[in-house]
Scaffold this active site. Structure first.
Site, short mmCIF file in Angstrom:
data_model
loop_
_atom_site.label_atom_id
_atom_site.label_comp_id
_atom_site.label_asym_id
_atom_site.label_seq_id
_atom_site.Cartn_x
_atom_site.Cartn_y
_atom_site.Cartn_z
N LYS A 15 1.08 -0.73 -0.11
CA LYS A 15 0.53 -0.05 0.19
C LYS A 15 1.03 0.98 -0.29
O LYS A 15 0.35 1.98 -0.74
CB LYS A 15 -0.72 0.24 1.55
CG LYS A 15 -2.25 -0.93 1.33
CD LYS A 15 -2.60 -1.14 2.24
CE LYS A 15 -4.09 -2.06 1.66
NZ LYS A 15 -5.67 -1.66 3.44
N ASP A 76 8.65 6.81 8.05
CA ASP A 76 8.46 6.98 9.63
C ASP A 76 7.22 7.87 10.24
O ASP A 76 7.12 8.81 10.18
CB ASP A 76 9.47 6.93 10.72
CG ASP A 76 9.70 6.11 11.56
OD1 ASP A 76 8.97 5.00 11.81
OD2 ASP A 76 9.32 7.02 12.47
N GLY A 160 -3.24 0.20 9.54
CA GLY A 160 -2.43 0.79 11.27
C GLY A 160 -3.62 1.10 11.81
O GLY A 160 -4.72 0.44 11.92
N TYR A 161 -3.63 2.62 11.39
CA TYR A 161 -4.83 4.01 13.04
C TYR A 161 -5.61 3.99 12.42
O TYR A 161 -6.90 4.66 13.17
CB TYR A 161 -4.21 4.04 14.21
CG TYR A 161 -3.20 4.11 15.23
CD1 TYR A 161 -3.67 3.11 16.16
CD2 TYR A 161 -2.09 3.86 14.93
CE1 TYR A 161 -2.54 2.34 17.42
CE2 TYR A 161 -0.79 2.89 15.34
CZ TYR A 161 -1.37 2.69 16.86
OH TYR A 161 -0.54 2.22 17.90
N HIS A 187 -1.44 12.69 6.04
CA HIS A 187 0.39 12.99 6.84
C HIS A 187 0.90 12.91 5.96
O HIS A 187 2.26 13.18 5.58
CB HIS A 187 0.42 12.74 7.94
CG HIS A 187 0.37 11.72 7.84
ND1 HIS A 187 -0.80 10.87 7.81
CD2 HIS A 187 0.75 10.50 8.67
CE1 HIS A 187 -0.88 9.37 7.99
NE2 HIS A 187 0.42 8.79 8.32
N ARG A 188 1.21 11.33 5.50
CA ARG A 188 1.64 10.52 4.33
C ARG A 188 1.79 11.36 2.82
O ARG A 188 2.81 11.26 2.00
CB ARG A 188 2.09 9.41 4.24
CG ARG A 188 2.52 8.34 3.71
CD ARG A 188 3.19 7.44 3.58
NE ARG A 188 2.85 6.55 4.96
CZ ARG A 188 2.53 6.05 5.36
NH1 ARG A 188 0.87 6.31 4.50
NH2 ARG A 188 2.40 6.06 6.46
#
Length: 203
Positions: A15, A76, A160-161, A187-188
């Site tokens: 992904k 990260d 993830g979250y 964010h990414r």
């Protein structure tokens, strides 16, 4: 037509490769072939012991560039929850004790916030992306996506979250957004778009 430039993405998560591919396509950057960790010989990976997202992204990108001789991009990312003084932060992927256990990590976070009222459930997804070239040149970018932690999971997308994070101004979790919606705000997505000029310069 020159051969495409191979760019190592320091991840085994398909992904994440697809996300960077969409960002490059949207920016009309051609001539870059993305290569995941599963496509190169295994190499020793330094533990991610950095105190910041930026430090950990650089650790991963430096390892990849040194081991393969390819330019390497790494990210990260994690969630910083206001009521937990910014935690899990860099510990997001191993919050429950074992790395990458999304279900356990999310369950622990929800349990820790069970008594926190709605108005104090603010949080931010943070991503730092690092591009390291074999010649030692380093570029680091950062993106943040603000929202709140919901009380229960919703949606089957993302990872993830994402199922418990509702972006500010929205009523759907990050796991309920389409990939294109998420890229535009996440964010990414922000950090990767900021990295595009440096990636485009590789050609």
């Amino acid at each position: 037509m020159p051969d495409p430039v191979r760019l190592l993405v320091a991840s085994r998560n398909p992904k994440k490769l697809a996300e960077l591919r969409r960002v490059l396509d949207a920016a009309a950057v051609e001539g870059i072939e993305l290569v995941g960790l599963d496509e190169v010989p295994e190499y020793p990976e330094t533990p991610e012991t950095g105190a910041t997202f930026e430090e950990n992204a650089l650790i991963k990108a430096r390892d990849g560039a040194a081991a393969t001789g390819l330019a390497c991009v790494a990210d990260d990312s994690g969630i910083a929850v206001d009521a937990l003084n910014g935690m899990p932060g860099v510990l997001s992927a191993r919050w429950s004790g074992r790395h990458g256990e999304d279900e356990a990590n999310t369950s622990l976070l929800l349990a820790q916030l069970a008594d926190v009222p709605d108005e104090r459930r603010g949080a931010g997804f943070v991503s730092a992306c690092a591009l390291v070239l074999p010649n030692g040149t380093e570029t680091v970018t950062r993106g943040e996506w603000r929202g709140v932690v919901a009380r229960e999971r919703a949606g089957g997308g993302g990872f993830g979250y994402d199922p418990v994070f509702v972006p500010d101004g929205g009523d759907r979790s990050a796991a309920e957004l389409s990939p294109q919606e998420k890229d535009a705000a996440s964010h990414r997505g922000i950090a990767l778009r900021a990295l595009v000029p440096a990636i485009a310069a590789l050609r």
